[in-house]
Design an enzyme around this catalytic site. Structure first.
Site, PDB file in Angstrom:
ATOM      1  N   HIS A 135       9.338   6.250  49.296  1.00  0.00           N
ATOM      2  CA  HIS A 135       9.532   4.898  49.820  1.00  0.00           C
ATOM      3  C   HIS A 135      10.143   3.976  48.762  1.00  0.00           C
ATOM      4  O   HIS A 135      10.114   4.286  47.594  1.00  0.00           O
ATOM      5  CB  HIS A 135       8.198   4.319  50.283  1.00  0.00           C
ATOM      6  CG  HIS A 135       7.666   5.013  51.500  1.00  0.00           C
ATOM      7  ND1 HIS A 135       6.576   5.850  51.461  1.00  0.00           N
ATOM      8  CD2 HIS A 135       8.098   5.018  52.785  1.00  0.00           C
ATOM      9  CE1 HIS A 135       6.343   6.326  52.679  1.00  0.00           C
ATOM     10  NE2 HIS A 135       7.250   5.844  53.498  1.00  0.00           N
TER      11      HIS A 135
ATOM     12  N   THR B 180       0.825  -1.200   0.000  1.00  0.00           N
ATOM     13  CA  THR B 180       0.000   0.000   0.000  1.00  0.00           C
ATOM     14  C   THR B 180       0.859   1.249   0.000  1.00  0.00           C
ATOM     15  O   THR B 180       1.999   1.235   0.473  1.00  0.00           O
ATOM     16  CB  THR B 180      -0.895   0.066   1.259  1.00  0.00           C
ATOM     17  OG1 THR B 180      -0.051   0.163   2.414  1.00  0.00           O
ATOM     18  CG2 THR B 180      -1.776  -1.145   1.390  1.00  0.00           C
TER      19      THR B 180
ATOM     20  N   ASN C  74      12.521   7.626  56.386  1.00  0.00           N
ATOM     21  CA  ASN C  74      12.482   8.992  56.895  1.00  0.00           C
ATOM     22  C   ASN C  74      13.751   9.730  56.475  1.00  0.00           C
ATOM     23  O   ASN C  74      14.839   9.201  56.585  1.00  0.00           O
ATOM     24  CB  ASN C  74      12.392   8.986  58.416  1.00  0.00           C
ATOM     25  CG  ASN C  74      11.032   8.559  58.928  1.00  0.00           C
ATOM     26  OD1 ASN C  74      10.013   8.983  58.399  1.00  0.00           O
ATOM     27  ND2 ASN C  74      11.019   7.730  59.951  1.00  0.00           N
TER      28      ASN C  74
ATOM     29  N   LYS D   9      -7.808   1.252   3.803  1.00  0.00           N
ATOM     30  CA  LYS D   9      -6.979   0.669   2.753  1.00  0.00           C
ATOM     31  C   LYS D   9      -7.053  -0.852   2.786  1.00  0.00           C
ATOM     32  O   LYS D   9      -7.399  -1.496   1.809  1.00  0.00           O
ATOM     33  CB  LYS D   9      -5.518   1.123   2.913  1.00  0.00           C
ATOM     34  CG  LYS D   9      -5.273   2.574   2.633  1.00  0.00           C
ATOM     35  CD  LYS D   9      -3.818   2.959   2.783  1.00  0.00           C
ATOM     36  CE  LYS D   9      -3.408   3.040   4.235  1.00  0.00           C
ATOM     37  NZ  LYS D   9      -2.094   3.696   4.421  1.00  0.00           N
TER      38      LYS D   9
ATOM     39  N   TYR E 173      21.423  -9.178  35.048  1.00  0.00           N
ATOM     40  CA  TYR E 173      20.600  -9.615  36.182  1.00  0.00           C
ATOM     41  C   TYR E 173      19.897  -8.388  36.744  1.00  0.00           C
ATOM     42  O   TYR E 173      20.127  -7.254  36.299  1.00  0.00           O
ATOM     43  CB  TYR E 173      21.441 -10.309  37.265  1.00  0.00           C
ATOM     44  CG  TYR E 173      22.648  -9.533  37.720  1.00  0.00           C
ATOM     45  CD1 TYR E 173      22.551  -8.539  38.699  1.00  0.00           C
ATOM     46  CD2 TYR E 173      23.911  -9.805  37.178  1.00  0.00           C
ATOM     47  CE1 TYR E 173      23.661  -7.831  39.109  1.00  0.00           C
ATOM     48  CE2 TYR E 173      25.028  -9.090  37.594  1.00  0.00           C
ATOM     49  CZ  TYR E 173      24.891  -8.105  38.566  1.00  0.00           C
ATOM     50  OH  TYR E 173      25.989  -7.401  38.973  1.00  0.00           O
TER      51      TYR E 173
ATOM     52  N   PHE F 252       6.663  15.708  59.039  1.00  0.00           N
ATOM     53  CA  PHE F 252       6.719  16.429  60.309  1.00  0.00           C
ATOM     54  C   PHE F 252       7.515  15.670  61.369  1.00  0.00           C
ATOM     55  O   PHE F 252       7.695  14.463  61.290  1.00  0.00           O
ATOM     56  CB  PHE F 252       5.319  16.759  60.824  1.00  0.00           C
ATOM     57  CG  PHE F 252       4.425  15.570  61.109  1.00  0.00           C
ATOM     58  CD1 PHE F 252       4.719  14.657  62.119  1.00  0.00           C
ATOM     59  CD2 PHE F 252       3.247  15.386  60.383  1.00  0.00           C
ATOM     60  CE1 PHE F 252       3.884  13.588  62.408  1.00  0.00           C
ATOM     61  CE2 PHE F 252       2.399  14.314  60.651  1.00  0.00           C
ATOM     62  CZ  PHE F 252       2.726  13.414  61.668  1.00  0.00           C
TER      63      PHE F 252
ATOM     64  N   LYS G 241      24.138   6.971  45.744  1.00  0.00           N
ATOM     65  CA  LYS G 241      24.616   5.643  46.092  1.00  0.00           C
ATOM     66  C   LYS G 241      23.434   4.849  46.631  1.00  0.00           C
ATOM     67  O   LYS G 241      22.769   5.275  47.579  1.00  0.00           O
ATOM     68  CB  LYS G 241      25.716   5.760  47.157  1.00  0.00           C
ATOM     69  CG  LYS G 241      26.578   4.519  47.336  1.00  0.00           C
ATOM     70  CD  LYS G 241      27.556   4.331  46.174  1.00  0.00           C
ATOM     71  CE  LYS G 241      28.558   3.239  46.465  1.00  0.00           C
ATOM     72  NZ  LYS G 241      29.570   3.636  47.468  1.00  0.00           N
ATOM     73  N   HIS G 242      23.150   3.718  46.007  1.00  0.00           N
ATOM     74  CA  HIS G 242      22.030   2.868  46.414  1.00  0.00           C
ATOM     75  C   HIS G 242      20.719   3.663  46.493  1.00  0.00           C
ATOM     76  O   HIS G 242      19.981   3.587  47.478  1.00  0.00           O
ATOM     77  CB  HIS G 242      22.323   2.179  47.738  1.00  0.00           C
ATOM     78  CG  HIS G 242      23.491   1.233  47.657  1.00  0.00           C
ATOM     79  ND1 HIS G 242      23.447   0.079  46.907  1.00  0.00           N
ATOM     80  CD2 HIS G 242      24.723   1.296  48.211  1.00  0.00           C
ATOM     81  CE1 HIS G 242      24.618  -0.544  47.007  1.00  0.00           C
ATOM     82  NE2 HIS G 242      25.409   0.173  47.780  1.00  0.00           N
TER      83      HIS G 242
ATOM     84  N   ARG H 102       4.381  17.344  52.467  1.00  0.00           N
ATOM     85  CA  ARG H 102       5.475  16.425  52.769  1.00  0.00           C
ATOM     86  C   ARG H 102       6.007  15.816  51.481  1.00  0.00           C
ATOM     87  O   ARG H 102       5.353  15.887  50.441  1.00  0.00           O
ATOM     88  CB  ARG H 102       5.015  15.329  53.730  1.00  0.00           C
ATOM     89  CG  ARG H 102       4.149  14.273  53.069  1.00  0.00           C
ATOM     90  CD  ARG H 102       3.703  13.208  54.036  1.00  0.00           C
ATOM     91  NE  ARG H 102       3.009  12.139  53.320  1.00  0.00           N
ATOM     92  CZ  ARG H 102       2.170  11.280  53.894  1.00  0.00           C
ATOM     93  NH1 ARG H 102       1.910  11.365  55.180  1.00  0.00           N
ATOM     94  NH2 ARG H 102       1.601  10.342  53.168  1.00  0.00           N
TER      95      ARG H 102
END
Length: 526
Positions: free
Chosen positions: A526, A37, A420, A69, A219, A475, A277-278, A522
């Site tokens: 996490h 086409t 935290n 088409k 990995y 807080f 780092k990490h 805030r």
């Protein structure tokens, strides 16, 4: 289910014409009739490859500016007909529907059209309709039909046909069908996500997303976990769009940390550097020059910086590259690098250098996804940027201008530290970071302790937390966390507020003679 199916007739309709002529020439030499086409047919004819136009094959012209088409029974019947089903064979013979053995289709470039910032109507016109129908039909009937949706699969099909007298084996057809269904899913996911964004649908009834494999990884987080790096082609500049100029293959953890680092430096308008780092910052700074920003970021925690990920929001120059390569670094990501910097980096063959050519928008409205058992969580990314007008001074002493600037800097960094989170900062640089503790007071103490170690290593008489400001991502539930920051030498605090013990915390700040401001928001991570 038959093992080998000879390819005698192929339908080709592609937007990405990479490798098309070579593949089609091979098909022609193999005695395959080619239906095609529009632009695909023109490209093949221009290459002196015999083509039957789909409109001639169906006896029906293209309609509606090419929107219609291949949506025709003679096409779809030839794809979907089950070759060893007598009823199907009879119907195909009665209606003069020849079988189509190979479907080569890739889709309108919707993702790249959106990524290029096209207007709504243009994006809509780049939603393919006939292509997904052809692909799904061919993939469903893979027992008899070979489907190719990616130029990368031309070579395996040619190899299979060479090895099998012009036929393809069932195992290859199944593999290609799996790829085809996944491509359609990713394509529809991109369309759905874009459309939901256009109408500002916060929690759509159905959520789909997908991507293309950029590289299989050795990995995942650990050696026993399989992993791959997929990119969507949409979203902000960053690790998914970056060019790797040198170094070893990126690992799963490299990619995750690099994304975190670049996301952080894109928050700042002045030259800025983040060392990760990490998945946690171990040093962040913003200064008038990129080399000064690097040196200040490195000074926060030189021990953790070893083997870290470094992100910069300015092109890298020679002096900055010299400073970076003075210790072992896993990855460097920046919007660019000059010739001096490239020459210096070349001496560190294992260092992975990524260039993005652009910065991401810190305020970009995107979504983040995290899997859970039986489903996934989706949310807006934390794109909120706090400025001075958002702050409420809650202590008798107000911050000085310099303290206010450092408070906003520290709170911005805090957004990128695992909860935290406690961040001490001074003169546009972090001087202590406490991350990921189950107790906020522990984060404050760890950040102070690391600052003391850095001071000892640098030969300073006192840690840089003396006279610093401190940010908390949430807080203070008790005054003890704030008291710990005062003991570390902090003179001003920024925190969201909202605790039932806010009055107790404010009193502790006033008793210590420090300034404190509330943000009202805030930044949990996490």
């Amino acid at each position: 289910m038959p093992h080998l199916i000879p390819i005698r007739r192929a339908l080709i309709s592609v937007s990405d014409k990479t490798g098309l002529v070579e593949f089609a020439r091979f098909l022609q030499k193999s005695g395959v009739e080619i239906l095609s086409t529009g632009g695909s047919a023109k490209a093949l004819v221009d290459a002196d490859i015999a083509v039957t136009e789909v409109s001639d094959f169906t006896g029906f012209p293209e309609l509606l500016d090419g929107r219609v088409k291949t949506l025709h029974p003679r096409i779809h019947g030839g794809i979907l007909g089950v070759r060893d089903n007598p009823a199907h064979q009879k119907a195909m013979e009665e209606h003069d529907i020849p079988p189509i053995d190979l479907v080569v289709v890739n889709l309108y470039p919707f993702e790249s059209t959106v990524a290029g910032g096209a207007e709504f109507a243009t994006c809509i016109e780049n939603i393919d309709i006939g292509g997904p129908s052809l692909i799904r039909g061919a993939a469903k009937n893979h027992a008899f039909v070979t489907v190719v949706v990616d130029p990368e699969d031309y070579a395996p099909v040619m190899d299979a046909m060479k090895d099998n007298n012009g036929a393809t084996p069932l195992a290859l057809r199944r593999q290609l069908a799996s790829t085809a269904f996944a491509r359609c899913g990713a394509y529809d996911g991109a369309i759905a996500t874009w459309f939901q964004d256009q109408i500002n649908e916060q929690t759509p009834r159905y959520c789909v997303f997908g991507g293309r494999l950029r590289q299989p990884l050795r990995y995942g987080e650990n050696g026993h976990q399989h992993a791959g790096f997929y990119v969507s082609g949409l979203g902000r500049p960053g690790v998914g769009s970056a060019r790797q100029l040198q170094g070893k293959e990126l690992s799963y953890n490299n990619i995750n940390d690099t994304d975190s680092a670049f996301d952080l430096v894109c928050e700042f308008s002045k030259p800025a550097v983040a060392i990760i780092k990490h998945a946690n910052p171990c040093g962040v700074a913003s200064s008038d020059s990129i080399v000064d920003a690097y040196k200040a970021a490195f000074a926060c925690d030189p021990v953790s910086a070893f083997g870290g990920i470094i992100a910069l929001n300015r092109p890298i120059d020679g002096p900055t590259a010299e400073a970076i390569t003075s210790i072992f670094t896993e990855v460097v990501i920046a919007p660019g690098a000059d010739e001096d910097a490239l020459r210096i980096f070349e001496t560190k063959k294992n260092l992975r250098l990524l260039l993005t050519d652009a910065l991401g928008d810190a305020r970009a409205a995107e979504r983040t996804v995290r899997s859970v058992a039986g489903g996934f969580l989706m949310q807006d990314r934390d794109a909120l940027v706090v400025d001075e007008r958002d702050l409420k001074v809650v202590t008798r002493r107000a911050p000085t201008d310099q303290e206010m600037e450092d408070l906003l800097f520290a709170f911005t960094v805090c957004k990128h530290v695992k909860s935290n989170a406690i961040v001490y900062a001074k003169d546009g640089a972090t001087v202590g970071i406490g991350a990921g503790q189950t107790s906020r007071v522990d984060s404050a103490r760890i950040a102070s302790w690391k600052a003391e170690e850095a001071a000892t290593a640098a030969g300073l008489t006192a840690p840089r937390t003396h006279g610093s400001v401190v940010a908390s991502d949430a807080f203070f539930p008790f005054a003890d966390g704030l008291v710990a920051t005062v003991k570390a030498g902090a003179v001003a605090v920024i925190q969201p507020g909202g605790s039932v013990r806010d009055d107790e915390v404010i009193k502790a700040a006033d008793d210590a003679g420090i300034a404190m401001v509330f943000t009202g928001v805030r930044h949990f991570l996490h």
